[in-house]
Design a protein around this motif. Structure first.
Motif, mmCIF file in Angstrom:
data_model
loop_
_atom_site.group_PDB
_atom_site.id
_atom_site.type_symbol
_atom_site.label_atom_id
_atom_site.label_comp_id
_atom_site.label_asym_id
_atom_site.label_seq_id
_atom_site.Cartn_x
_atom_site.Cartn_y
_atom_site.Cartn_z
ATOM 1 N N LYS A 108 11.714 10.321 25.421
ATOM 2 C CA LYS A 108 11.345 11.624 25.638
ATOM 3 C C LYS A 108 12.466 12.638 25.434
ATOM 4 C CE LYS A 108 10.730 15.230 29.496
ATOM 5 N NZ LYS A 108 11.453 15.311 30.604
ATOM 6 N N ASP A 109 13.786 12.150 25.643
ATOM 7 C CA ASP A 109 15.022 12.805 25.668
ATOM 8 C C ASP A 109 15.508 12.608 24.199
ATOM 9 O OD1 ASP A 109 14.755 14.153 27.832
ATOM 10 O OD2 ASP A 109 16.630 13.765 28.715
ATOM 11 N N GLY A 110 14.902 11.664 23.468
ATOM 12 C CA GLY A 110 15.535 11.345 22.092
ATOM 13 C C GLY A 110 16.761 10.425 22.015
ATOM 14 N N GLN A 111 17.144 9.760 23.157
ATOM 15 C CA GLN A 111 17.988 8.875 22.913
ATOM 16 C C GLN A 111 17.558 7.444 22.358
ATOM 17 O OE1 GLN A 111 17.584 10.306 26.093
ATOM 18 N NE2 GLN A 111 19.706 11.431 26.703
ATOM 19 N N LEU A 112 16.263 7.410 22.483
ATOM 20 C CA LEU A 112 15.521 6.435 21.750
ATOM 21 C C LEU A 112 14.921 7.165 20.657
ATOM 22 C CD1 LEU A 112 14.643 3.565 24.448
ATOM 23 C CD2 LEU A 112 16.273 3.280 22.535
ATOM 24 N N LYS A 113 14.626 6.780 19.514
ATOM 25 C CA LYS A 113 13.742 7.510 18.590
ATOM 26 C C LYS A 113 12.245 6.901 18.801
ATOM 27 C CE LYS A 113 16.868 8.220 14.909
ATOM 28 N NZ LYS A 113 17.868 7.376 14.891
ATOM 29 N N ILE A 114 11.409 7.892 18.698
ATOM 30 C CA ILE A 114 10.057 7.803 19.052
ATOM 31 C C ILE A 114 9.310 6.732 18.286
ATOM 32 C CG2 ILE A 114 9.038 9.736 17.832
ATOM 33 C CD1 ILE A 114 7.908 8.751 21.287
ATOM 34 N N ASN A 115 9.697 6.711 16.777
ATOM 35 C CA ASN A 115 9.065 5.589 16.305
ATOM 36 C C ASN A 115 9.713 4.207 16.398
ATOM 37 O OD1 ASN A 115 11.574 5.606 14.923
ATOM 38 N ND2 ASN A 115 10.952 6.324 12.867
ATOM 39 N N GLU A 116 10.569 3.947 17.338
ATOM 40 C CA GLU A 116 10.957 2.721 17.739
ATOM 41 C C GLU A 116 9.845 1.985 18.711
ATOM 42 O OE1 GLU A 116 14.883 1.655 18.891
ATOM 43 O OE2 GLU A 116 15.588 3.969 18.466
ATOM 44 N N ILE A 117 8.938 2.880 19.128
ATOM 45 C CA ILE A 117 7.638 2.158 19.829
ATOM 46 C C ILE A 117 6.566 2.883 19.066
ATOM 47 C CG2 ILE A 117 7.519 4.406 21.198
ATOM 48 C CD1 ILE A 117 6.787 2.571 23.757
ATOM 49 N N SER A 118 5.442 1.951 19.320
ATOM 50 C CA SER A 118 4.175 2.243 18.703
ATOM 51 C C SER A 118 3.165 2.999 19.615
ATOM 52 C CB SER A 118 3.730 0.934 17.950
ATOM 53 O OG SER A 118 3.067 0.290 19.055
ATOM 54 N N LYS A 119 2.222 3.511 18.779
ATOM 55 C CA LYS A 119 1.019 4.151 19.635
ATOM 56 C C LYS A 119 0.650 2.908 20.528
ATOM 57 C CE LYS A 119 -0.870 7.046 16.368
ATOM 58 N NZ LYS A 119 -0.415 8.576 16.914
ATOM 59 N N ASP A 120 0.378 1.820 20.031
ATOM 60 C CA ASP A 120 -0.240 0.714 20.669
ATOM 61 C C ASP A 120 0.994 0.484 22.030
ATOM 62 O OD1 ASP A 120 -1.956 -1.437 21.178
ATOM 63 O OD2 ASP A 120 -0.364 -2.678 20.545
ATOM 64 N N GLY A 121 2.257 0.432 21.700
ATOM 65 C CA GLY A 121 3.123 0.186 22.734
ATOM 66 C C GLY A 121 3.258 1.133 23.929
ATOM 67 N N ILE A 122 2.933 2.490 23.502
ATOM 68 C CA ILE A 122 2.727 3.522 24.477
ATOM 69 C C ILE A 122 1.510 3.309 25.264
ATOM 70 C CG2 ILE A 122 2.309 5.922 24.826
ATOM 71 C CD1 ILE A 122 4.326 6.706 22.486
ATOM 72 N N ALA A 123 0.308 2.953 24.597
ATOM 73 C CA ALA A 123 -0.778 2.836 25.230
ATOM 74 C C ALA A 123 -0.734 1.556 26.341
ATOM 75 C CB ALA A 123 -2.014 2.469 24.492
ATOM 76 N N LYS A 124 -0.049 0.618 25.947
ATOM 77 C CA LYS A 124 0.101 -0.560 27.006
ATOM 78 C C LYS A 124 0.707 -0.095 28.228
ATOM 79 C CE LYS A 124 -0.611 -4.475 23.941
ATOM 80 N NZ LYS A 124 -0.177 -5.283 22.860
ATOM 81 N N ILE A 125 2.033 0.524 27.967
ATOM 82 C CA ILE A 125 2.677 1.209 29.145
ATOM 83 C C ILE A 125 1.699 2.234 29.932
ATOM 84 C CG2 ILE A 125 4.656 2.539 30.077
ATOM 85 C CD1 ILE A 125 6.390 2.039 27.628
ATOM 86 N N LYS A 126 1.105 3.058 29.536
ATOM 87 C CA LYS A 126 0.269 3.864 30.191
ATOM 88 C C LYS A 126 -0.716 3.040 31.024
ATOM 89 C CE LYS A 126 0.436 7.935 27.421
ATOM 90 N NZ LYS A 126 -0.353 8.630 26.217
ATOM 91 N N THR A 127 -1.330 2.028 30.161
ATOM 92 C CA THR A 127 -2.315 1.409 31.044
ATOM 93 C C THR A 127 -1.830 0.599 32.290
ATOM 94 O OG1 THR A 127 -3.414 0.774 28.929
ATOM 95 C CG2 THR A 127 -4.286 -0.549 30.808
ATOM 96 N N ALA A 128 -0.497 -0.075 31.965
ATOM 97 C CA ALA A 128 -0.070 -0.801 32.763
ATOM 98 C C ALA A 128 0.333 0.023 34.129
ATOM 99 C CB ALA A 128 1.097 -1.738 32.498
ATOM 100 N N MET A 129 1.010 1.075 33.820
ATOM 101 C CA MET A 129 1.703 2.001 34.942
ATOM 102 C C MET A 129 0.556 2.508 35.444
ATOM 103 S SD MET A 129 5.326 3.442 33.550
ATOM 104 C CE MET A 129 5.744 3.913 35.075
#
Length: 493
Positions: free
Chosen positions: A402-423
């Motif tokens: 969110k704050d840009g310390q990690l670049k957003i393209n280091e994670i995929s849409k798929d990866g974000i979706a997985k965190i969302k589902t799990a959390m």
RNA sequence: GGUCGCGUGGCCGAGCGGCUAGGCAGAGGUCUGCAAAACCUCGUACAGCGGUUCAAAUCCGCUCGCGACCUCCA
């Protein structure tokens, strides 16, 4: 879902792979409260622990029949007076009014703590017939004897024939004999000190009493659970739970009654939850070392410096394992409150994240491992503190993205979706937490967006007086402004 | 007195033979108009004393402290 769930079984004193009697179905009985006074915070911990277990079993896809009783008769005090009777005399109410009053209060508190209601909540007084039948079964099997209209369970005979008595609590019948020798008083009707009543003849002034083949009386204080668990879950079912202070004599005697009546173990897995302490000591009304749930919410107690919301309390309890004692202190609650808010803030940030990559970004693998780790921790005897640790590892990743310390393209849409589902699954479905700041969220968001926009305008014009005034005034009403690289957001303090 | 369990860094709390727990607090840094938030880095641990082991917070023994149960208790 095919997960390998491990459950600590008090009966065998070890973790075992959980295997229900019928594939896909679980029968769970939990000893509920005696409703003669307001709910105790300690009760709340126990029922939140079983709520978590219930929720996780549901999450794993089991169809769970969850039975939790209400005890409204049959608990004798030292002086022989029934708690329900005593409560009714003190409040000048009918015994059933007492039971109803505190049952309502109990339900309300369980709702406030966001626990799921059990599927069946049987009352002891509603199952007098079943209890009388069980007394008869025990007599027929030769494990009971009648004295002056009361019926007692013959523990010596039971122990000799089955070798079962004392297995759960680790007690030996000879020790029970020796340790009880000093206080044989008031036990003249019993053949052996470890025997216990399964039907009690009532004195004339006793209010709650029923007809039976032996006397006008009332059922013994361990019998209701034996009778009701059998009625709703069968002679042998999967899980029996309760606070570990019920292990002896309550659960030990329950097992004796069930085996005595039908010859089989009532439950395959016994789960016992540990006690809630306050400032390192058992909560006790007589020592003043106690706090009610509502005092905890309002902060109206010498033991806390402020109030803590129900979900903060729930999160606090999830931070310790259900089999460990949980020590309630003001410092620990403050720490829990901050952690709880950080978790929810990150969850909100997560909902805004989006990635240009479809799949296969560098972070994806470690994220999957962390998520899997969280569920493995839950599989390991419902280890919520470890699961929470994994959650906070995800929180750090979310905030970095969110704050840009990690670049957003280091994670995929798929990866974000997985965190969302799990959390979402862990926080809301399994932990049973909810966002307490959500009420009238739509209006607030609209208002806040406007305020933030105005402040941004002031900032663009370098009108710091105005921008700081907005920020500080909001701070005074507990709203925090957060300036980040991607713009400004807000939250309740 | 008997039975069972526990003692982890400033606080809470996982781990239970070798591999970072995590949260809160603290120190330094990045970012920012300033601040907050967020992120990065860092420190201080396994009650004490012995023993087993190549290796112990983790196993064994003793001591001290705490808790639960033995009577109703979640």
């Amino acid at each position: 879902m095919n997960r390998n769930l491990l459950v600590y079984n008090s009966l065998t004193r070890q973790k075992e792979v959980f295997k229900p009697i019928t594939d896909g179905y679980v029968g769970m009985y939990v000893c509920g409260p005696t409703v003669y006074s307001d709910v105790h915070l300690g009760n709340c911990r126990t029922f939140m622990s079983f709520d978590l277990i219930y929720r996780y079993l549901l999450f794993l896809g089991y169809k769970v029949r969850y039975v939790r009783n209400i005890t409204d008769v049959g608990h004798l005090l030292d002086d022989g007076e029934d708690r329900m009777s005593k409560g009714s005399r003190a409040d000048d109410l009918e015994p059933m009014e007492v039971a109803q009053k505190y049952t309502n209060g109990f339900h309300e508190m369980m709702h406030i703590f966001n626990t799921l209601a059990p599927g069946i909540e049987p009352r002891a007084t509603g199952h007098i017939i079943e209890q009388i039948e069980m007394v008869q079964d025990i007599l027929d099997k030769g494990y009971g004897y009648i004295k002056n209209g009361s019926v007692y369970f013959d523990t010596l005979n039971f122990a000799e024939k089955t070798g079962e008595y004392g297995r759960l609590s680790g007690r030996v019948i000879e020790e029970l004999l020796s340790e009880s020798r000093d206080n044989l008083k008031n036990q003249d009707e019993k053949n052996h000190p470890s025997d216990f009543a399964i039907w009690m003849k009532a004195s004339d002034e006793h209010i709650m009493k029923w007809n039976s083949p032996w006397s006008v009386g009332f059922p013994g204080w361990h019998l209701e659970c034996s009778a009701m668990s059998t009625k709703y879950l069968g002679k042998t079912f999967d899980i029996h739970g309760g606070g570990n202070d019920l292990k002896f004599p309550h659960h030990e005697n329950e097992i004796a009654q069930n085996i005595g009546a039908c010859g089989c173990q009532p439950a395959n897995y016994w789960i016992h939850t540990n006690m809630l302490l306050m400032n390192g000591k058992k909560m006790s009304k007589s020592d003043g070392n106690t706090i009610s749930p509502s005092e905890l919410f309002t902060g109206d107690s010498e033991h806390v410096t402020k109030g803590y919301s129900p979900m903060v309390v729930r999160f606090f309890m999830l931070q310790s394992h259900y089999r460990s004692p949980n020590d309630l202190t003001d410092d620990a609650l403050q720490a829990a409150e901050k952690g709880f808010k950080r978790l929810f803030e990150a969850y909100k940030s997560l909902e805004q994240l989006d990635s240009p990559e479809v799949k296969g970004a560098p972070l994806d693998l470690s994220i999957e491992q962390t998520i899997e780790g969280a569920f493995l921790n839950m599989d390991d005897d419902f280890n919520t503190p470890k699961t929470i640790a994994r959650l906070f590892e995800l929180v750090t990743i979310i905030n970095s993205l969110k704050d840009g310390q990690l670049k957003i393209n280091e994670i995929s849409k798929d990866g974000i979706a997985k965190i969302k589902t799990a959390m979402k699954a862990i926080i809301f479905n399994i932990f049973g937490l909810k966002d307490e700041s959500e009420s009238s969220a739509g209006t607030m968001d609209g208002l806040m967006n406007l305020v933030i926009e105005l402040r941004q305008l002031a900032r663009v014009n370098k009108d710091w007086t105005t921008s700081d005034k907005i920020r500080d005034a909001l701070g005074e009403i507990n709203i925090q402004i957060k300036d980040g690289k991607e713009g400004t957001s807000w939250s309740y303090k």
